[in-house]
Write a protein that holds these residues in place. Structure first.
Motif, short mmCIF file in Angstrom:
data_model
loop_
_atom_site.label_atom_id
_atom_site.label_comp_id
_atom_site.label_asym_id
_atom_site.label_seq_id
_atom_site.Cartn_x
_atom_site.Cartn_y
_atom_site.Cartn_z
N TRP A 1 -1.89 -5.76 0.20
CA TRP A 1 -0.69 -6.10 0.09
C TRP A 1 0.23 -5.13 1.01
CZ3 TRP A 1 2.78 -2.88 -1.83
CH2 TRP A 1 2.61 -1.77 -3.00
N VAL A 2 0.02 -3.95 1.25
CA VAL A 2 0.73 -3.25 2.12
C VAL A 2 0.79 -4.08 3.50
CG1 VAL A 2 1.35 -1.33 3.47
CG2 VAL A 2 1.09 -1.21 1.07
N LEU A 3 -0.38 -4.43 3.91
CA LEU A 3 -0.68 -4.97 5.15
C LEU A 3 0.03 -6.49 5.30
CD1 LEU A 3 -2.26 -4.27 7.74
CD2 LEU A 3 -4.38 -5.41 6.73
N ALA A 4 -0.12 -7.10 4.09
CA ALA A 4 0.44 -8.33 4.03
C ALA A 4 1.76 -8.24 4.17
CB ALA A 4 0.15 -9.10 2.75
N ILE A 5 2.69 -7.37 3.64
CA ILE A 5 4.05 -7.48 3.63
C ILE A 5 4.52 -7.12 5.14
CG2 ILE A 5 6.27 -5.93 3.05
CD1 ILE A 5 4.68 -5.73 0.27
N ILE A 6 3.71 -6.06 5.84
CA ILE A 6 4.08 -5.68 7.10
C ILE A 6 4.00 -7.02 8.14
CG2 ILE A 6 3.40 -4.41 9.16
CD1 ILE A 6 2.48 -2.08 7.02
N ARG B 1 -2.98 -14.79 6.83
CA ARG B 1 -3.46 -15.79 5.71
C ARG B 1 -4.88 -15.05 5.41
NH1 ARG B 1 -1.40 -20.67 8.66
NH2 ARG B 1 0.65 -20.66 7.69
N VAL B 2 -5.53 -14.33 6.50
CA VAL B 2 -6.93 -13.73 5.99
C VAL B 2 -6.43 -12.82 5.19
CG1 VAL B 2 -8.70 -12.35 7.16
CG2 VAL B 2 -7.80 -14.27 8.42
#
Ligand code: HEM
Length: 122
Positions: free
Chosen positions: A15-20, A40-41
């Protein structure tokens, strides 16, 4: 499944990656198709890692009743708002209320996650 549930680090990473990635795509002046595809991945990885935690701990964390289901619901809502913001941005529609809702839902998700009793606890 130990890799997925032995600690919450994998879920946190996703989720950190997603937020970035989301912020990069949402704040860019033009449409970043590649970043949106990567995002999306990452959603899928986030749902897999979160879902694994859910299945592993849902029976153990009994105090709080529906708390665990709410964590999953809000996690999915965060993904929903990210997608809505990106879709509306790409169409040039107004975003203000969606940014506010995204922020609220994100904070609720962080709170529910961190008060869950597994992983990090404040
Ligand atoms: C942007 C979206 C999300 C954020 C910001 C988020 C945040 C968090 C945080 C902060 C934790 C606690 C980690 C720890 O205590 O070490 C957590 C745990 C968890 N997450 Fe997520 N998450 C998100 C998406 C999801 C999704 C989509 C699901 C379900 C498919 C999910 C299911 C879970 C579960 C079941 C836990 C364990 C709760 C606990 O007992 O602490 N999360 N998440």
């Amino acid at each position: 499944m130990d890799l997925l549930t032995g600690s919450t680090h994998l879920h946190i990473t996703t989720w950190v990656l997603a937020i970035i990635l989301f912020l990069v795509a949402a704040l860019a002046s033009k449409k970043l198709t590649g970043v949106q595809m990567a995002l999306r991945v990452v959603y899928i990885l986030m749902i897999i890692t979160g879902g694994a935690l859910f299945m592993e701990y849902r029976d153990i964390v009994t105090e709080g009743g529906m708390y665990y289901d709410m964590k999953v619901l809000f996690g999915v809502l965060v993904i929903g708002f990210m997608e809505m913001i990106l879709a509306r941005k790409n169409k040039g529609k107004s975003l203000n209320i969606f940014w506010i809702l995204f922020g609220v839902v994100l904070l609720v998700t962080l709170y529910l996650g961190l008060s869950g009793g597994i992983g990090m606890n404040f």
